[in-house]
Design a protein around this motif. Sequence first.
Motif, PDB file in Angstrom:
ATOM      1  N   THR A 276     -34.240 -16.676  77.865  1.00 11.35           N
ATOM      2  CA  THR A 276     -32.868 -16.560  78.336  1.00 11.35           C
ATOM      3  C   THR A 276     -31.882 -16.614  77.177  1.00 11.35           C
ATOM      4  N   THR A 277     -30.782 -15.913  77.343  1.00  9.90           N
ATOM      5  CA  THR A 277     -29.694 -15.905  76.363  1.00  9.90           C
ATOM      6  C   THR A 277     -28.368 -15.796  77.097  1.00  9.90           C
ATOM      7  N   THR A 278     -27.391 -16.597  76.701  1.00 11.23           N
ATOM      8  CA  THR A 278     -26.035 -16.484  77.220  1.00 11.23           C
ATOM      9  C   THR A 278     -25.061 -16.531  76.047  1.00 11.23           C
TER      10      THR A 278
ATOM     11  N   TRP B  57     -21.255 -23.515  77.991  1.00  8.24           N
ATOM     12  CA  TRP B  57     -22.062 -23.705  79.192  1.00  8.24           C
ATOM     13  C   TRP B  57     -21.398 -23.153  80.440  1.00  8.24           C
TER      14      TRP B  57
ATOM     15  N   VAL C  15     -26.005 -19.665  73.660  1.00 13.03           N
ATOM     16  CA  VAL C  15     -26.983 -20.588  74.244  1.00 13.03           C
ATOM     17  C   VAL C  15     -28.217 -19.771  74.614  1.00 13.03           C
ATOM     18  N   SER C  16     -29.360 -20.157  74.071  1.00 13.43           N
ATOM     19  CA  SER C  16     -30.610 -19.477  74.388  1.00 13.43           C
ATOM     20  C   SER C  16     -31.586 -20.471  74.991  1.00 13.43           C
ATOM     21  N   GLY C  17     -32.739 -19.968  75.397  1.00 11.70           N
ATOM     22  CA  GLY C  17     -33.719 -20.883  75.963  1.00 11.70           C
ATOM     23  C   GLY C  17     -34.840 -20.169  76.660  1.00 11.70           C
TER      24      GLY C  17
ATOM     25  N   THR D 206     -37.196 -25.696  82.262  1.00  9.42           N
ATOM     26  CA  THR D 206     -36.024 -24.885  81.941  1.00  9.42           C
ATOM     27  C   THR D 206     -35.360 -25.571  80.755  1.00  9.42           C
TER      28      THR D 206
ATOM     29  N   ARG E  98     -37.177 -20.396  80.657  1.00  5.96           N
ATOM     30  CA  ARG E  98     -37.328 -20.997  81.972  1.00  5.96           C
ATOM     31  C   ARG E  98     -38.673 -20.594  82.552  1.00  5.96           C
TER      32      ARG E  98
ATOM     33  N   GLN F 223     -32.551 -25.054  77.478  1.00  2.42           N
ATOM     34  CA  GLN F 223     -31.490 -24.277  76.848  1.00  2.42           C
ATOM     35  C   GLN F 223     -31.061 -24.986  75.576  1.00  2.42           C
TER      36      GLN F 223
ATOM     37  N   ARG G 248     -28.208 -24.858  72.304  1.00  3.48           N
ATOM     38  CA  ARG G 248     -26.937 -24.316  71.803  1.00  3.48           C
ATOM     39  C   ARG G 248     -26.979 -24.213  70.288  1.00  3.48           C
TER      40      ARG G 248
END
Length: 287
Positions: free
Chosen positions: A124-126, A286, A138-140, A178, A142, A180, A182
């Motif tokens: 995941t990436t935001t 976030w 912010v990546s991660g 999950t 899940r 995440q 930063r």
Amino acid sequence: MPRLGTNRYGKAEVRLLRVTRGGADGDALRDWNVSSSLSGELEAVHLSGDNGNVLPTDSQKNTAYAFAQRLGGVEPEAFALALAEHFVSSQPAITRARLAVEEYGWSRGAAGHAFVRDGGEVRTTTVVHDASEGTHVVSGIRDLVLLNTTNSEFWGFAKDEYTTLAETKDRILATQVTAQWRFRGTDVDWAAARTGAREALLTAFADTYSYSLQQTLFAMGARILDAVDAICEVRLVLPNKHHFLVDLTPFDLPNDDEVYLAADRPYGLIEGTVLADDADEAPLAWT
């Protein structure tokens, strides 16, 4: 008199497969689910239906496809950064863009053009890019399922009149992670950071002799911070995937910690944040 509060709009879950042809090992894939969301001077469209400041969500979808072609098979962080900055810089009414990218993994098959879809884990990436407040990444991951068959205890907990759970000095510990993390900035080797964070998380889960899932959570977050200097904050959500020893005595069979009921619900849900000593507060990251 009612007034408009916080709002945003965008295109959700744009499915996108980017094939990079003819590499040394054959073709390469980026399999993404891309969601864009824009904020800014949007009062008029809500209050009077004036669409003058609204970039259609269909245009946002087309932009994702176009940037996938222009940028090539880049890391999802680089892709999301480019899109977020584009929407804010190209639309005068838009002051903030949020881009979220889910990446689904594929492994190479028997030939350079053949692939096998990986398991349930999702990268995941935001990215949030704000015209005045800057950019946050912010990546991660899940849906990463982990299990230790031993080296986990749970005892000494608070009890009341409704407590029936027995204390244990040896149990299965399983969770569906999950995570995440930063980043401190945007000048990052995204692939190396992701690899380092994931390896640190896996190592901490395996190496920590656990007296509680909370303890394991902190160990995982701390190990990520130690392993990747570019990361300053880790947030973890860890459902406790309970495994209960099955009573086989009615069948005159022993069960020496071998046969379990893998329960899917209800489950304990453990959540927590681990911060580097010098980490600043960044709530925008976030949102």
